[in-house]
Design a protein around this motif. Structure first.
Motif, PDB file in Angstrom:
ATOM      1  N   THR A  63       0.828  -1.206   0.000  1.00 51.56           N
ATOM      2  CA  THR A  63       0.000   0.000   0.000  1.00 51.56           C
ATOM      3  C   THR A  63       0.862   1.255   0.000  1.00 51.56           C
ATOM      4  O   THR A  63       0.628   2.189  -0.778  1.00 51.56           O
ATOM      5  CB  THR A  63      -0.936   0.013   1.226  1.00 51.56           C
ATOM      6  N   VAL A  64       1.864   1.276   0.867  1.00 54.99           N
ATOM      7  CA  VAL A  64       2.741   2.448   0.968  1.00 54.99           C
ATOM      8  C   VAL A  64       3.498   2.672  -0.338  1.00 54.99           C
ATOM      9  O   VAL A  64       3.613   3.817  -0.818  1.00 54.99           O
ATOM     10  CB  VAL A  64       3.718   2.288   2.149  1.00 54.99           C
ATOM     11  N   ILE A  65       4.016   1.616  -0.928  1.00 48.02           N
ATOM     12  CA  ILE A  65       4.773   1.746  -2.178  1.00 48.02           C
ATOM     13  C   ILE A  65       3.895   2.301  -3.294  1.00 48.02           C
ATOM     14  O   ILE A  65       4.283   3.227  -4.026  1.00 48.02           O
ATOM     15  CB  ILE A  65       5.371   0.383  -2.594  1.00 48.02           C
ATOM     16  N   LEU A  66       2.683   1.750  -3.438  1.00 48.69           N
ATOM     17  CA  LEU A  66       1.788   2.196  -4.510  1.00 48.69           C
ATOM     18  C   LEU A  66       1.359   3.646  -4.297  1.00 48.69           C
ATOM     19  O   LEU A  66       1.337   4.444  -5.241  1.00 48.69           O
ATOM     20  CB  LEU A  66       0.553   1.293  -4.586  1.00 48.69           C
ATOM     21  N   LEU A  67       1.026   3.990  -3.055  1.00 52.63           N
ATOM     22  CA  LEU A  67       0.611   5.361  -2.777  1.00 52.63           C
ATOM     23  C   LEU A  67       1.763   6.347  -2.995  1.00 52.63           C
ATOM     24  O   LEU A  67       1.580   7.410  -3.599  1.00 52.63           O
ATOM     25  CB  LEU A  67       0.104   5.473  -1.337  1.00 52.63           C
ATOM     26  N   THR A  68       2.948   5.986  -2.519  1.00 58.77           N
ATOM     27  CA  THR A  68       4.101   6.889  -2.645  1.00 58.77           C
ATOM     28  C   THR A  68       4.453   7.112  -4.110  1.00 58.77           C
ATOM     29  O   THR A  68       4.679   8.255  -4.540  1.00 58.77           O
ATOM     30  CB  THR A  68       5.314   6.310  -1.901  1.00 58.77           C
ATOM     31  N   ALA A  69       4.500   6.026  -4.875  1.00 60.78           N
ATOM     32  CA  ALA A  69       4.821   6.157  -6.300  1.00 60.78           C
ATOM     33  C   ALA A  69       3.783   7.016  -7.014  1.00 60.78           C
ATOM     34  O   ALA A  69       4.125   7.847  -7.870  1.00 60.78           O
ATOM     35  CB  ALA A  69       4.903   4.772  -6.942  1.00 60.78           C
ATOM     36  N   SER A  70       2.518   6.861  -6.656  1.00 59.74           N
ATOM     37  CA  SER A  70       1.451   7.636  -7.299  1.00 59.74           C
ATOM     38  C   SER A  70       1.526   9.108  -6.924  1.00 59.74           C
ATOM     39  O   SER A  70       1.231   9.982  -7.754  1.00 59.74           O
ATOM     40  CB  SER A  70       0.084   7.066  -6.907  1.00 59.74           C
ATOM     41  N   LEU A  71       1.904   9.396  -5.681  1.00 58.87           N
ATOM     42  CA  LEU A  71       1.966  10.786  -5.234  1.00 58.87           C
ATOM     43  C   LEU A  71       2.913  11.623  -6.074  1.00 58.87           C
ATOM     44  O   LEU A  71       2.701  12.826  -6.271  1.00 58.87           O
ATOM     45  CB  LEU A  71       2.379  10.850  -3.762  1.00 58.87           C
ATOM     46  N   PHE A  72       3.964  11.006  -6.598  1.00 55.90           N
ATOM     47  CA  PHE A  72       4.933  11.744  -7.402  1.00 55.90           C
ATOM     48  C   PHE A  72       4.355  12.202  -8.732  1.00 55.90           C
ATOM     49  O   PHE A  72       4.955  13.031  -9.422  1.00 55.90           O
ATOM     50  CB  PHE A  72       6.188  10.889  -7.641  1.00 55.90           C
ATOM     51  N   THR A  73       3.200  11.660  -9.114  1.00 57.22           N
ATOM     52  CA  THR A  73       2.581  12.047 -10.392  1.00 57.22           C
ATOM     53  C   THR A  73       1.563  13.174 -10.214  1.00 57.22           C
ATOM     54  O   THR A  73       1.042  13.683 -11.201  1.00 57.22           O
ATOM     55  CB  THR A  73       1.872  10.841 -11.030  1.00 57.22           C
ATOM     56  N   PHE A  74       1.251  13.559  -8.985  1.00 54.58           N
ATOM     57  CA  PHE A  74       0.154  14.491  -8.739  1.00 54.58           C
ATOM     58  C   PHE A  74       0.414  15.884  -9.306  1.00 54.58           C
ATOM     59  O   PHE A  74      -0.529  16.631  -9.566  1.00 54.58           O
ATOM     60  CB  PHE A  74      -0.140  14.598  -7.243  1.00 54.58           C
ATOM     61  N   SER A  75       1.668  16.255  -9.460  1.00 50.54           N
ATOM     62  CA  SER A  75       1.972  17.592  -9.990  1.00 50.54           C
ATOM     63  C   SER A  75       1.481  17.748 -11.425  1.00 50.54           C
ATOM     64  O   SER A  75       1.264  18.869 -11.894  1.00 50.54           O
ATOM     65  CB  SER A  75       3.474  17.862  -9.921  1.00 50.54           C
ATOM     66  N   SER A  76       1.316  16.629 -12.117  1.00 53.25           N
ATOM     67  CA  SER A  76       0.787  16.659 -13.492  1.00 53.25           C
ATOM     68  C   SER A  76      -0.476  15.809 -13.581  1.00 53.25           C
ATOM     69  O   SER A  76      -0.697  15.098 -14.555  1.00 53.25           O
ATOM     70  CB  SER A  76       1.835  16.153 -14.482  1.00 53.25           C
ATOM     71  N   ALA A  77      -1.319  15.892 -12.548  1.00 49.94           N
ATOM     72  CA  ALA A  77      -2.517  15.057 -12.464  1.00 49.94           C
ATOM     73  C   ALA A  77      -3.459  15.327 -13.630  1.00 49.94           C
ATOM     74  O   ALA A  77      -3.653  16.465 -14.058  1.00 49.94           O
ATOM     75  CB  ALA A  77      -3.241  15.309 -11.144  1.00 49.94           C
ATOM     76  N   LYS A  78      -4.073  14.259 -14.122  1.00 49.30           N
ATOM     77  CA  LYS A  78      -4.997  14.347 -15.243  1.00 49.30           C
ATOM     78  C   LYS A  78      -6.391  13.933 -14.798  1.00 49.30           C
ATOM     79  O   LYS A  78      -6.550  13.056 -13.944  1.00 49.30           O
ATOM     80  CB  LYS A  78      -4.535  13.442 -16.393  1.00 49.30           C
ATOM     81  N   GLU A  79      -7.385  14.555 -15.405  1.00 47.50           N
ATOM     82  CA  GLU A  79      -8.753  14.147 -15.135  1.00 47.50           C
ATOM     83  C   GLU A  79      -8.989  12.734 -15.648  1.00 47.50           C
ATOM     84  O   GLU A  79      -8.292  12.244 -16.535  1.00 47.50           O
ATOM     85  CB  GLU A  79      -9.738  15.098 -15.821  1.00 47.50           C
TER      86      GLU A  79
END
Length: 460
Positions: free
Chosen positions: A438-454
């Protein structure tokens, strides 16, 4: 507010979660429901508060009609309610489509309205139509407006489904033990949410970027580029939409609410009939229960059943978008489903790999039609897939073959060779291993939020 945003993950979700359960712990159940409805409406109006009165008005209208139907199953009242919902959806979603076709047929020049499509209108309209039909059939048992508002607005499923029945969700909010925090559900919900978030941000978004760039230059694609772009879109839609469904289910689980699953490894199907039983399950259920079965379903002679299938998919295509490409997309899916039923009736079977290959090719063709701006682009890309004269491995302008190949192979492996998220969740245990995942998936995903897409289905 996007699920894949810092404000949702770090502010809205935890604040809503703890206040809701705090109020329940103080036995302020009614207040907790009011808070959750208000929070859900804040979530909905985050993009544009101008449409908040629209959803509120729609809820009041449908609640009052449903209340009447609960007391007396009047066909007139049911028809009135359905027509009201369809008229609202038709005005915002299809007004310009009808004006454009009116101008074309009669050579007129009526100005388009250029209406912005209210967020989630297709979903909350279908959900409320289902409520009215269920009320008419006597399948709803209580008509409290607060509970009804919670049924419509519960924020995990508000924007893109799953499309739920009143009887599926309201009894859960009335179950006493579900009013208190269950940490095993919280941990499971976070795990499912993390899977969905990773599907969307780590796989779906890059595939969408590749494919969108290709289709923005559709008339310039070579054969290789056409295959890359179209295959990327087929995969991106699955990881994007199923990722949202996973996140909705995961958030629901945190609140002790079981939201129905919406995907069941659809790309493992071997024909289109099986595919539509696995893809967007709650939409298929809605279309099956309220359109296909209302027309007679399969309780009739074969050709009438096939006609019922075609009508149902016509509605599905038109629901997906205000354009002839969507209508043809729906009808083409209907033809493929009819062909699958014909083969079953004739007891004809193909080799599994041949059947799957034809099914997946059909998905590529229909998805090209779905995402293309017009028939010209769709025809060009579809024919270019098989245009040997346009085969070129050099000077590929619209793809990065190495990076895009990696994502396509990874996505195909996950979609075809691995368990889906719901199957993985069945084995979940709140131990170190699953916490680590859970932590790995959430952490990796958080790095993409600066270019988040709808999400791709936000404007449906």
């Amino acid at each position: 507010m996007l699920f894949n945003s810092y404000e949702f993950v770090f502010l809205f979700l935890p604040i809503t979660f703890f206040i809701y359960f705090y109020l329940n712990s103080k036995r302020l159940v009614t207040l907790s429901k009011i808070f959750l409805v208000v929070a859900s409406l804040v979530f909905y109006s985050w993009w544009n508060a101008i449409y908040l009165p629209l959803i509120l008005g729609s809820m009041v209208f449908n609640f009052l009609v449903g209340q009447k139907l609960g007391k007396k199953n009047s066909k007139f009242m049911l028809t009135f309610g359905i027509v009201g919902n369809v008229a609202l959806l038709g005005y915002f979603k299809y007004a310009d489509f009808f004006i454009e076709n009116f101008n074309w047929v009669l050579n007129k020049d009526v100005n388009l309205l250029h209406l912005a499509l209210p967020l989630a209108i297709s979903y909350f309209t279908f959900q409320q139509i289902a409520f009215l039909v269920d009320s008419y059939r006597g399948e709803t048992k209580e008509y409290n407006f607060l509970n009804y508002s919670l049924f419509i607005t519960f924020f995990p499923q508000l924007l893109m489904g799953p499309i739920m029945h009143h009887k599926e969700i309201i009894p859960q909010f009335q179950t006493r033990w579900k009013s208190y925090i269950k940490w095993e559900n919280v941990s499971l919900g976070l795990f499912i949410f993390a899977i969905g978030l990773a599907k969307k941000t780590l796989i779906g978004d890059p595939l969408t970027d590749f494919a969108q760039y290709g289709f923005d230059n559709a008339q310039k694609l070579s054969m290789i580029e056409a295959w890359y772009a179209s295959t990327s879109y087929v995969l991106s839609y699955y990881f994007d939409l199923s990722g949202y469904a996973d996140m909705a289910i995961g958030i629901g689980k945190m609140f002790n609410i079981d939201i129905p699953k919406n995907f069941n490894s659809p790309y493992k199907a071997r024909n289109f009939a099986d595919y539509w039983k696995r893809w967007h399950i709650t939409l298929s259920r809605f279309l099956g229960d309220y359109i296909y079965k209302s027309l007679g379903g399969n309780k009739t002679i074969a050709w009438v059943m096939y006609l019922n299938i075609m009508i149902t998919f016509f509605v599905s295509g038109f629901w997906h978008g205000a354009g002839w490409t969507f209508v043809v997309w729906g009808l083409l899916n209907g033809i493929f489903v009819v062909m699958a039923h014909m083969m079953k009736r004739a007891n004809l079977q193909m080799n599994f790999y041949v059947a799957w290959s034809l099914m997946f090719l059909g998905l590529i063709i229909t998805r090209i039609l779905f995402v293309s701006n017009n028939f010209s682009d769709a025809w060009y890309v579809s024919t270019t897939l098989f245009d040997i004269s346009n085969l070129s491995f050099s000077n590929l302008m619209h793809i990065d073959p190495y990076l895009q190949s990696f994502y396509i192979v990874l996505a195909l492996f996950l979609a075809l060779a691995c368990k889906n998220s719901m199957e993985i969740a069945q084995n979940f245990k709140p131990n170190f291993k699953y916490i680590f995942y859970t932590v790995i998936l959430l952490t990796a995903s958080l790095f993409t939020f600066s270019s988040a897409k709808e999400f791709l289905y936000f404007q449906f």
